[in-house]
Design an enzyme around this catalytic site. Structure first.
Site, PDB file in Angstrom:
ATOM      1  N   HIS A   1       0.303   1.148   1.226  1.00  0.00           N
ATOM      2  CA  HIS A   1       0.177   2.603   1.019  1.00  0.00           C
ATOM      3  C   HIS A   1      -1.285   2.997   1.181  1.00  0.00           C
ATOM      4  O   HIS A   1      -2.179   2.240   0.811  1.00  0.00           O
ATOM      5  CB  HIS A   1       0.651   2.983  -0.390  1.00  0.00           C
ATOM      6  CG  HIS A   1       0.981   4.431  -0.522  1.00  0.00           C
ATOM      7  ND1 HIS A   1       0.026   5.386  -0.770  1.00  0.00           N
ATOM      8  CD2 HIS A   1       2.147   5.091  -0.397  1.00  0.00           C
ATOM      9  CE1 HIS A   1       0.595   6.574  -0.817  1.00  0.00           C
ATOM     10  NE2 HIS A   1       1.881   6.429  -0.590  1.00  0.00           N
TER      11      HIS A   1
ATOM     12  N   ASP B   1       9.617   3.527  -0.585  1.00  0.00           N
ATOM     13  CA  ASP B   1      10.695   3.296   0.387  1.00  0.00           C
ATOM     14  C   ASP B   1      11.316   1.915   0.302  1.00  0.00           C
ATOM     15  O   ASP B   1      12.329   1.658   0.951  1.00  0.00           O
ATOM     16  CB  ASP B   1      10.139   3.527   1.798  1.00  0.00           C
ATOM     17  CG  ASP B   1       9.756   4.984   1.999  1.00  0.00           C
ATOM     18  OD1 ASP B   1       8.593   5.245   2.353  1.00  0.00           O
ATOM     19  OD2 ASP B   1      10.603   5.847   1.745  1.00  0.00           O
TER      20      ASP B   1
HETATM   21  C1  SDX Z   1       5.273   6.947   2.615  1.00  0.00           C
HETATM   22  O1  SDX Z   1       0.873   9.102   2.011  1.00  0.00           O
HETATM   23  C2  SDX Z   1       1.897   9.155   1.212  1.00  0.00           C
HETATM   24  O2  SDX Z   1       1.798   9.562   0.083  1.00  0.00           O
HETATM   25  C3  SDX Z   1       3.225   8.723   1.846  1.00  0.00           C
HETATM   26  C4  SDX Z   1       4.432   8.617   0.914  1.00  0.00           C
HETATM   27  C5  SDX Z   1       4.846   9.968   0.374  1.00  0.00           C
HETATM   28  O3  SDX Z   1       5.471   9.990  -0.685  1.00  0.00           O
HETATM   29  O4  SDX Z   1       4.624  10.985   1.086  1.00  0.00           O
HETATM   30  O5  SDX Z   1       4.128   7.742  -0.154  1.00  0.00           O
HETATM   31  C6  SDX Z   1       5.634   8.052   1.675  1.00  0.00           C
HETATM   32  O6  SDX Z   1       5.013   7.209   3.762  1.00  0.00           O
HETATM   33  C7  SDX Z   1       5.180   5.548   2.067  1.00  0.00           C
HETATM   34  C8  SDX Z   1       4.744   4.527   3.158  1.00  0.00           C
HETATM   35  C9  SDX Z   1       5.985   4.136   3.959  1.00  0.00           C
HETATM   36  N1  SDX Z   1       5.586   3.304   5.134  1.00  0.00           N
HETATM   37  C10 SDX Z   1       5.844   1.987   5.163  1.00  0.00           C
HETATM   38  O7  SDX Z   1       6.346   1.344   4.244  1.00  0.00           O
HETATM   39  C11 SDX Z   1       5.470   1.327   6.496  1.00  0.00           C
HETATM   40  C12 SDX Z   1       4.772  -0.007   6.257  1.00  0.00           C
HETATM   41  N2  SDX Z   1       3.405   0.262   5.719  1.00  0.00           N
HETATM   42  C13 SDX Z   1       2.353   0.517   6.588  1.00  0.00           C
HETATM   43  O8  SDX Z   1       2.523   0.612   7.912  1.00  0.00           O
HETATM   44  C14 SDX Z   1       1.038   0.959   5.966  1.00  0.00           C
HETATM   45  O9  SDX Z   1       0.863   0.258   4.814  1.00  0.00           O
HETATM   46  C15 SDX Z   1       0.900   2.446   5.709  1.00  0.00           C
HETATM   47  C16 SDX Z   1       1.176   3.228   6.959  1.00  0.00           C
HETATM   48  C17 SDX Z   1       1.825   2.880   4.640  1.00  0.00           C
HETATM   49  C18 SDX Z   1      -0.530   2.700   5.258  1.00  0.00           C
HETATM   50  O10 SDX Z   1      -1.336   2.427   6.326  1.00  0.00           O
HETATM   51  P1  SDX Z   1      -2.930   2.532   6.219  1.00  0.00           P
HETATM   52  O11 SDX Z   1      -3.377   3.008   4.899  1.00  0.00           O
HETATM   53  O12 SDX Z   1      -3.417   3.261   7.433  1.00  0.00           O
HETATM   54  O13 SDX Z   1      -3.380   1.035   6.286  1.00  0.00           O
HETATM   55  P2  SDX Z   1      -3.566   0.197   7.622  1.00  0.00           P
HETATM   56  O14 SDX Z   1      -2.397   0.422   8.530  1.00  0.00           O
HETATM   57  O15 SDX Z   1      -4.931   0.468   8.141  1.00  0.00           O
HETATM   58  O16 SDX Z   1      -3.467  -1.297   7.053  1.00  0.00           O
HETATM   59  C19 SDX Z   1      -4.595  -1.864   6.360  1.00  0.00           C
HETATM   60  C20 SDX Z   1      -4.411  -3.363   6.520  1.00  0.00           C
HETATM   61  C21 SDX Z   1      -4.219  -3.801   7.983  1.00  0.00           C
HETATM   62  O17 SDX Z   1      -4.653  -5.146   8.079  1.00  0.00           O
HETATM   63  P3  SDX Z   1      -6.186  -5.404   8.676  1.00  0.00           P
HETATM   64  O18 SDX Z   1      -6.152  -4.990  10.132  1.00  0.00           O
HETATM   65  O19 SDX Z   1      -7.126  -4.567   7.817  1.00  0.00           O
HETATM   66  O20 SDX Z   1      -6.370  -6.905   8.467  1.00  0.00           O
HETATM   67  O21 SDX Z   1      -3.209  -3.773   5.839  1.00  0.00           O
HETATM   68  C22 SDX Z   1      -2.277  -4.296   6.784  1.00  0.00           C
HETATM   69  C23 SDX Z   1      -2.724  -3.832   8.149  1.00  0.00           C
HETATM   70  O22 SDX Z   1      -2.286  -4.736   9.156  1.00  0.00           O
HETATM   71  N3  SDX Z   1      -0.971  -3.743   6.436  1.00  0.00           N
HETATM   72  C24 SDX Z   1       0.170  -4.414   6.515  1.00  0.00           C
HETATM   73  C25 SDX Z   1       1.147  -3.526   6.030  1.00  0.00           C
HETATM   74  N4  SDX Z   1       0.572  -2.375   5.695  1.00  0.00           N
HETATM   75  C26 SDX Z   1      -0.746  -2.510   5.942  1.00  0.00           C
HETATM   76  N5  SDX Z   1       0.456  -5.662   6.956  1.00  0.00           N
HETATM   77  C27 SDX Z   1       1.774  -6.012   6.893  1.00  0.00           C
HETATM   78  N6  SDX Z   1       2.777  -5.219   6.433  1.00  0.00           N
HETATM   79  C28 SDX Z   1       2.491  -3.969   6.001  1.00  0.00           C
HETATM   80  N7  SDX Z   1       3.473  -3.187   5.562  1.00  0.00           N
END
Ligand code: SDX
Length: 429
Positions: free
Chosen positions: A307, A364
């Site tokens: 998140h 989720d």
């Molecule tokens: C919602 O914003 C809100 O409030 C949203 C929400 C709401 O109520 O409105 O809470 C609802 O959207 C919840 C999130 C649902 N999405 C998912 O579950 C999808 C899986 N999660 C991600 O794709 C990710 O964690 C996000 C999109 C939720 C957040 O992305 P960020 O903050 O932009 O973080 P990032 O993509 O830059 O990741 C940071 C690091 C990366 O690794 P590095 O390159 O730094 O080594 O964390 C890793 C990412 O690869 N990472 C994950 C991961 N999420 C982040 N690695 C594996 N699995 C994951 N799920």
């Protein structure tokens, strides 16, 4: 209460020092007010994804990502999930206070009075291809509502607009499900509550009348409460940006629905169930899944994890996880996908990659298990999220419209394209 202007910070550029005010929020969060940055320094800030940028001040929702805190109008989400209903929480988000019994009953009547959808709109549903995704249908139909219900302008009537949307979005969601199955629609009933009506419109049938179960109705209320609002997330930011051009409410909300559809945002609840189903069907080991999620060369992500704000357990996921056990024991018995989800959580939360990246279950991760148990089809999961988030979008849109400092959203950029050069005639290329 609210934002206070106090202290300031200085910035030195090329030997010249600039001073900018500091804004401090109710809970002590701090911001540098850079509204005059470009004018004074010629510089802009650069913050792709706006992870460090506040777009507005707001009194609706407060989150503390480090502590896993979520409050609507100051009330902890745990208390609302335990004691409130979705209709009451929607009132709280939009009006800023809990309703009296009289206010709540007036809202209930107005929601019921607005629950029918113009018969001429039914033909729209019939003409969407059967395989259309319900989020695409919902976004289109909400935009189309404006043609049938011209926006009401004066103060009193704007409440009617809000309740019209909250009531009709619920009815349209059930209608799109019935049309997708080629079944006659079920009309809302004045003697049922908001959530009872939704379930009845979804599942009632002449061959098997739907029997309302209070635990399922409660689970749906809690699901919708948990999705009510969440500060300036992607879809709420979309509602505010689109609304900043002073377009009508329906168009702004339609933009929010479109933004929510993405698998990284509200579409994650559907993606989680598809991921768990794939793991179950193909017998993929938990270790293999975790390994893929950590592999930078693999686009696979552990859906429902991570998140932008929460760097600890999403408080909504905790409540949703508890609800899984309760709903499953009442309705459908053990669900293998829940077992897989729990195993994934257990392994991930002890894995250094997830710990180092502060990746925890978000709302989720477990929500789809609850919706599945209730009987909601997977491709409608994000629609359910949209129904829950509607009062949040409306309250944020209303707050932005009432903000005297609100301006049209127009971010700047850093240009990295070609420098100036002449047009080349086609014959010379
Ligand atoms: C919602 O914003 C809100 O409030 C949203 C929400 C709401 O109520 O409105 O809470 C609802 O959207 C919840 C999130 C649902 N999405 C998912 O579950 C999808 C899986 N999660 C991600 O794709 C990710 O964690 C996000 C999109 C939720 C957040 O992305 P960020 O903050 O932009 O973080 P990032 O993509 O830059 O990741 C940071 C690091 C990366 O690794 P590095 O390159 O730094 O080594 O964390 C890793 C990412 O690869 N990472 C994950 C991961 N999420 C982040 N690695 C594996 N699995 C994951 N799920």
């Amino acid at each position: 209460m609210g934002q206070k202007m106090t202290d300031s910070v200085t910035l030195t550029i090329d030997g010249k020092t600039y001073t900018f005010p500091v804004i401090i929020g109710t809970e002590g969060e701090k911001a540098i007010d850079i509204t005059r940055l470009r004018q004074e320094t010629g510089f802009i800030t650069f913050d792709p994804g706006f992870g460090n940028t506040g777009s507005c001040s707001s009194s609706i929702t407060f989150m503390n990502g480090e502590k896993g805190v979520l409050r609507y109008r100051g009330i902890p989400i745990e208390q609302l999930a335990e004691k409130s209903t979705f209709v009451e929480t929607a009132y709280l988000l939009i009006n800023g206070h809990l309703p009296s019994l009289e206010e709540l009953n007036r809202n209930r009547v107005m929601l019921n009075d607005s629950s029918l959808v113009h018969e001429d709109m039914h033909i729209f549903f019939q003409n969407f291809p059967k395989a259309s995704h319900p989020m695409g249908i919902l976004s289109s139909m909400v935009n189309a509502l404006r043609s049938f219900y011209p926006e009401l302008k004066d103060e009193d009537n704007i409440t009617k607009d809000f309740l019209n949307l909250i009531s009709k979005v619920r009815t349209m969601a059930a209608m799109s499900y019935r049309f997708s199955k080629g079944e006659k629609i079920v009309y809302p009933r004045h003697d049922l509550t908001y959530c009872e009506n939704f379930l009845n419109m979804m599942f009632d049938s002449p061959v098997r009348p739907y029997v309302l179960d209070e635990d399922i109705v409660r689970a749906l209320n809690v699901f919708l409460i948990l999705h009510g609002d969440h500060e300036q997330n992607c879809s709420t930011a979309a509602v505010r940006v689109v609304g900043s051009g002073r377009v009508n409410l329906y168009a702004a909300i339609s933009a929010g629905i479109a933004a929510l559809w993405g698998p990284l945002h509200g579409g994650a609840n559907q993606a989680v169930i598809e991921m768990l189903t794939d793991i179950h069907k193909n017998g993929v080991s938990i270790d293999e899944v975790i390994k893929k999620a950590k592999d930078k060369n693999d686009p696979f992500r552990l859906m429902g994890f991570g998140h932008r704000v929460y760097k600890t357990y999403d408080p909504r996921a905790k409540i949703m996880k508890k609800m899984c056990d309760k709903v499953l024991s009442k309705i459908s018995g053990p669900d293998p996908l829940l077992d897989i989800a729990k195993q994934l959580e257990e392994v991930a939360l002890t894995d250094p990659y997830f710990v180092d990246h502060n990746l925890y279950p978000n709302v989720d991760f477990y929500s789809g298990i609850v919706l599945r148990a209730i009987g909601i089809p997977t491709n409608m999961f994000t629609v359910m999220f949209a129904i829950g988030r509607l009062p949040g979008w409306i309250s944020q849109w209303k707050e932005s419209m009432e903000d005297p400092n609100w301006k049209i959203s127009r971010p700047r950029q850093i240009y990295t394209g070609l420098s100036e050069h002449d047009y080349v005639e086609l014959k010379d290329r």
